[in-house]
Design a protein around this motif. Structure first.
Motif, PDB file in Angstrom:
ATOM      1  N   VAL A 289       0.888  -1.156   0.000  1.00 14.24           N
ATOM      2  CA  VAL A 289       0.000   0.000   0.000  1.00 14.24           C
ATOM      3  C   VAL A 289       0.926   1.204   0.000  1.00 14.24           C
ATOM      4  O   VAL A 289       1.569   1.499   1.010  1.00 14.24           O
ATOM      5  CB  VAL A 289      -0.931   0.026   1.234  1.00 14.24           C
ATOM      6  N   GLU A 290       1.033   1.861  -1.162  1.00 15.40           N
ATOM      7  CA  GLU A 290       1.932   3.004  -1.319  1.00 15.40           C
ATOM      8  C   GLU A 290       1.266   4.063  -2.175  1.00 15.40           C
ATOM      9  O   GLU A 290       0.689   3.746  -3.223  1.00 15.40           O
ATOM     10  CB  GLU A 290       3.235   2.570  -1.995  1.00 15.40           C
ATOM     11  N   ASN A 291       1.365   5.340  -1.720  1.00 14.89           N
ATOM     12  CA  ASN A 291       0.825   6.459  -2.494  1.00 14.89           C
ATOM     13  C   ASN A 291      -0.620   6.225  -2.924  1.00 14.89           C
ATOM     14  O   ASN A 291      -0.972   6.404  -4.079  1.00 14.89           O
ATOM     15  CB  ASN A 291       1.702   6.750  -3.709  1.00 14.89           C
ATOM     16  N   SER A 292      -1.460   5.789  -2.025  1.00 18.32           N
ATOM     17  CA  SER A 292      -2.891   5.553  -2.267  1.00 18.32           C
ATOM     18  C   SER A 292      -3.170   4.435  -3.260  1.00 18.32           C
ATOM     19  O   SER A 292      -4.255   4.359  -3.831  1.00 18.32           O
ATOM     20  CB  SER A 292      -3.598   6.832  -2.719  1.00 18.32           C
ATOM     21  N   THR A 293      -2.201   3.551  -3.505  1.00 13.61           N
ATOM     22  CA  THR A 293      -2.406   2.399  -4.381  1.00 13.61           C
ATOM     23  C   THR A 293      -2.102   1.120  -3.606  1.00 13.61           C
ATOM     24  O   THR A 293      -1.060   1.019  -2.956  1.00 13.61           O
ATOM     25  CB  THR A 293      -1.515   2.479  -5.633  1.00 13.61           C
ATOM     26  N   MET A 294      -3.036   0.182  -3.689  1.00  9.71           N
ATOM     27  CA  MET A 294      -2.882  -1.126  -3.047  1.00  9.71           C
ATOM     28  C   MET A 294      -2.739  -2.166  -4.152  1.00  9.71           C
ATOM     29  O   MET A 294      -3.537  -2.183  -5.095  1.00  9.71           O
ATOM     30  CB  MET A 294      -4.118  -1.441  -2.195  1.00  9.71           C
ATOM     31  N   THR A 295      -1.727  -3.008  -4.047  1.00 10.44           N
ATOM     32  CA  THR A 295      -1.523  -4.064  -5.032  1.00 10.44           C
ATOM     33  C   THR A 295      -1.330  -5.390  -4.323  1.00 10.44           C
ATOM     34  O   THR A 295      -0.998  -5.443  -3.141  1.00 10.44           O
ATOM     35  CB  THR A 295      -0.282  -3.784  -5.911  1.00 10.44           C
ATOM     36  N   GLY A 296      -1.549  -6.450  -5.074  1.00 11.14           N
ATOM     37  CA  GLY A 296      -1.355  -7.778  -4.507  1.00 11.14           C
ATOM     38  C   GLY A 296      -1.823  -8.860  -5.442  1.00 11.14           C
ATOM     39  O   GLY A 296      -1.927  -8.658  -6.650  1.00 11.14           O
ATOM     40  N   ARG A 297      -2.125  -9.990  -4.848  1.00 11.44           N
ATOM     41  CA  ARG A 297      -2.478 -11.203  -5.592  1.00 11.44           C
ATOM     42  C   ARG A 297      -3.860 -11.678  -5.176  1.00 11.44           C
ATOM     43  O   ARG A 297      -4.208 -11.629  -3.999  1.00 11.44           O
ATOM     44  CB  ARG A 297      -1.445 -12.274  -5.269  1.00 11.44           C
ATOM     45  N   VAL A 298      -4.635 -12.150  -6.155  1.00 12.68           N
ATOM     46  CA  VAL A 298      -5.966 -12.704  -5.907  1.00 12.68           C
ATOM     47  C   VAL A 298      -5.823 -14.195  -5.681  1.00 12.68           C
ATOM     48  O   VAL A 298      -5.246 -14.902  -6.506  1.00 12.68           O
ATOM     49  CB  VAL A 298      -6.912 -12.429  -7.098  1.00 12.68           C
ATOM     50  N   GLY A 299      -6.330 -14.691  -4.560  1.00 12.11           N
ATOM     51  CA  GLY A 299      -6.266 -16.119  -4.242  1.00 12.11           C
ATOM     52  C   GLY A 299      -7.543 -16.801  -4.651  1.00 12.11           C
ATOM     53  O   GLY A 299      -8.487 -16.876  -3.886  1.00 12.11           O
ATOM     54  N   GLY A 300      -7.618 -17.267  -5.865  1.00  9.34           N
ATOM     55  CA  GLY A 300      -8.802 -17.943  -6.388  1.00  9.34           C
ATOM     56  C   GLY A 300      -8.457 -18.696  -7.648  1.00  9.34           C
ATOM     57  O   GLY A 300      -7.333 -18.601  -8.151  1.00  9.34           O
ATOM     58  N   PRO A 301      -9.438 -19.427  -8.186  1.00 14.83           N
ATOM     59  CA  PRO A 301      -9.199 -20.241  -9.386  1.00 14.83           C
ATOM     60  C   PRO A 301      -8.723 -19.403 -10.572  1.00 14.83           C
ATOM     61  O   PRO A 301      -9.376 -18.443 -10.954  1.00 14.83           O
ATOM     62  CB  PRO A 301     -10.566 -20.864  -9.690  1.00 14.83           C
ATOM     63  N   SER A 302      -7.592 -19.731 -11.133  1.00 10.95           N
ATOM     64  CA  SER A 302      -7.037 -19.075 -12.330  1.00 10.95           C
ATOM     65  C   SER A 302      -6.920 -17.563 -12.175  1.00 10.95           C
ATOM     66  O   SER A 302      -7.180 -16.822 -13.120  1.00 10.95           O
ATOM     67  CB  SER A 302      -7.902 -19.412 -13.548  1.00 10.95           C
ATOM     68  N   CYS A 303      -6.537 -17.088 -10.995  1.00  7.47           N
ATOM     69  CA  CYS A 303      -6.460 -15.647 -10.748  1.00  7.47           C
ATOM     70  C   CYS A 303      -5.027 -15.147 -10.734  1.00  7.47           C
ATOM     71  O   CYS A 303      -4.089 -15.913 -10.524  1.00  7.47           O
ATOM     72  CB  CYS A 303      -7.148 -15.302  -9.435  1.00  7.47           C
ATOM     73  N   GLY A 304      -4.890 -13.835 -10.928  1.00  8.20           N
ATOM     74  CA  GLY A 304      -3.583 -13.183 -10.937  1.00  8.20           C
ATOM     75  C   GLY A 304      -3.544 -12.021  -9.968  1.00  8.20           C
ATOM     76  O   GLY A 304      -3.980 -12.128  -8.827  1.00  8.20           O
ATOM     77  N   ASP A 305      -3.067 -10.899 -10.444  1.00  2.00           N
ATOM     78  CA  ASP A 305      -2.845  -9.725  -9.604  1.00  2.00           C
ATOM     79  C   ASP A 305      -4.068  -8.812  -9.537  1.00  2.00           C
ATOM     80  O   ASP A 305      -4.956  -8.875 -10.388  1.00  2.00           O
ATOM     81  CB  ASP A 305      -1.667  -8.921 -10.142  1.00  2.00           C
ATOM     82  N   PHE A 306      -4.045  -7.921  -8.530  1.00  2.00           N
ATOM     83  CA  PHE A 306      -5.041  -6.855  -8.447  1.00  2.00           C
ATOM     84  C   PHE A 306      -4.327  -5.557  -8.138  1.00  2.00           C
ATOM     85  O   PHE A 306      -3.211  -5.544  -7.597  1.00  2.00           O
ATOM     86  CB  PHE A 306      -6.106  -7.152  -7.386  1.00  2.00           C
ATOM     87  N   SER A 307      -4.965  -4.441  -8.497  1.00  2.46           N
ATOM     88  CA  SER A 307      -4.464  -3.115  -8.176  1.00  2.46           C
ATOM     89  C   SER A 307      -5.674  -2.212  -7.996  1.00  2.46           C
ATOM     90  O   SER A 307      -6.563  -2.183  -8.855  1.00  2.46           O
ATOM     91  CB  SER A 307      -3.579  -2.589  -9.307  1.00  2.46           C
ATOM     92  N   VAL A 308      -5.720  -1.491  -6.878  1.00  4.28           N
ATOM     93  CA  VAL A 308      -6.802  -0.544  -6.599  1.00  4.28           C
ATOM     94  C   VAL A 308      -6.194   0.747  -6.073  1.00  4.28           C
ATOM     95  O   VAL A 308      -5.128   0.754  -5.469  1.00  4.28           O
ATOM     96  CB  VAL A 308      -7.829  -1.102  -5.580  1.00  4.28           C
ATOM     97  N   THR A 309      -6.890   1.856  -6.348  1.00  5.94           N
ATOM     98  CA  THR A 309      -6.457   3.179  -5.908  1.00  5.94           C
ATOM     99  C   THR A 309      -7.526   3.777  -5.004  1.00  5.94           C
ATOM    100  O   THR A 309      -8.721   3.688  -5.326  1.00  5.94           O
ATOM    101  CB  THR A 309      -6.211   4.096  -7.117  1.00  5.94           C
ATOM    102  N   LYS A 310      -7.099   4.379  -3.909  1.00  2.12           N
ATOM    103  CA  LYS A 310      -8.033   4.982  -2.969  1.00  2.12           C
ATOM    104  C   LYS A 310      -8.689   6.208  -3.600  1.00  2.12           C
ATOM    105  O   LYS A 310      -8.001   7.057  -4.176  1.00  2.12           O
ATOM    106  CB  LYS A 310      -7.313   5.351  -1.662  1.00  2.12           C
ATOM    107  N   GLN A 311     -10.008   6.296  -3.499  1.00  2.00           N
ATOM    108  CA  GLN A 311     -10.778   7.384  -4.085  1.00  2.00           C
ATOM    109  C   GLN A 311     -10.942   8.509  -3.069  1.00  2.00           C
ATOM    110  O   GLN A 311     -11.071   8.258  -1.880  1.00  2.00           O
ATOM    111  CB  GLN A 311     -12.151   6.877  -4.527  1.00  2.00           C
ATOM    112  N   GLY A 312     -10.976   9.741  -3.593  1.00  2.00           N
ATOM    113  CA  GLY A 312     -11.259  10.916  -2.745  1.00  2.00           C
ATOM    114  C   GLY A 312     -10.234  11.170  -1.774  1.00  2.00           C
ATOM    115  O   GLY A 312     -10.085  11.569  -0.752  1.00  2.00           O
TER     116      GLY A 312
END
Length: 172
Positions: free
Chosen positions: A149-172
């Motif tokens: 979690v850096e500079n209002s961006t969270m990244t990581g890995r999705v733990g599920g069938p055939s899943c990869g990475d995720f990236s989200v940015t904090k709003q407002g």
């Protein structure tokens, strides 16, 4: 040979008996077709999601997490929109709502949502699935392993069938 068969067959039956169950969600039928472009699997797995293993070594400041985070993730159905509505910490855990939806240029993904709860264990911060709020047919919940979690961006890995990475940015 007869003794080995008597031991292996009951173990195989026991292992297969739990395959259609989901932890913290609604069970899917064992005869559902496998994930495909026509019937994607999105958001938990049949066991608490395969550990998302984000590879993080740092600690996440849970006091900085509350708010709306928007972005995307990838699973069998392709790129999918993600919104995490993270609530104030409850002790050392963080309740959140995981919403998924179609993205421009992505596969025609239905919308859905489920509750999650984030916590740190063994040096890894993970949002673990809890219960469906709105479950599209053929979809399962997933866990999110937070790598950073850096500079209002969270990244990581999705733990599920055939899943990869995720990236989200904090709003407002």
């Amino acid at each position: 040979m007869l003794i080995r068969t008597r031991v292996l067959l009951p173990l195989l039956a026991l292992a297969l008996a739990g395959c259609a169950q989901q932890v913290g969600g609604t069970a899917t039928a064992a005869d559902d077709p496998p994930p495909s472009a026509e019937r994607p699997v999105s958001s938990t797995s049949a066991v608490p999601s395969a550990d998302p293993d984000p590879g993080t070594g740092g600690t996440i400041d849970i006091a900085a997490l509350p708010g709306t985070w928007r972005g995307s993730y990838t699973c069998a159905q392709g790129a999918t929109g993600l919104e995490l509505e993270i609530s104030e910490p409850d002790g050392d855990t963080v309740p959140a709502i995981f919403r998924f939806f179609p993205v421009d240029g992505g596969a025609p993904t239905p919308s859905g949502s489920f509750s999650t709860r984030g916590s740190e264990a063994n040096g890894q911060f993970v949002f673990r699935q809890e219960a469906w709020i709105e479950q599209p047919e053929g979809y399962v919940m997933v866990d999110l392993g937070v790598a950073s979690v850096e500079n209002s961006t969270m990244t990581g890995r999705v733990g599920g069938p055939s899943c990869g990475d995720f990236s989200v940015t904090k709003q407002g």
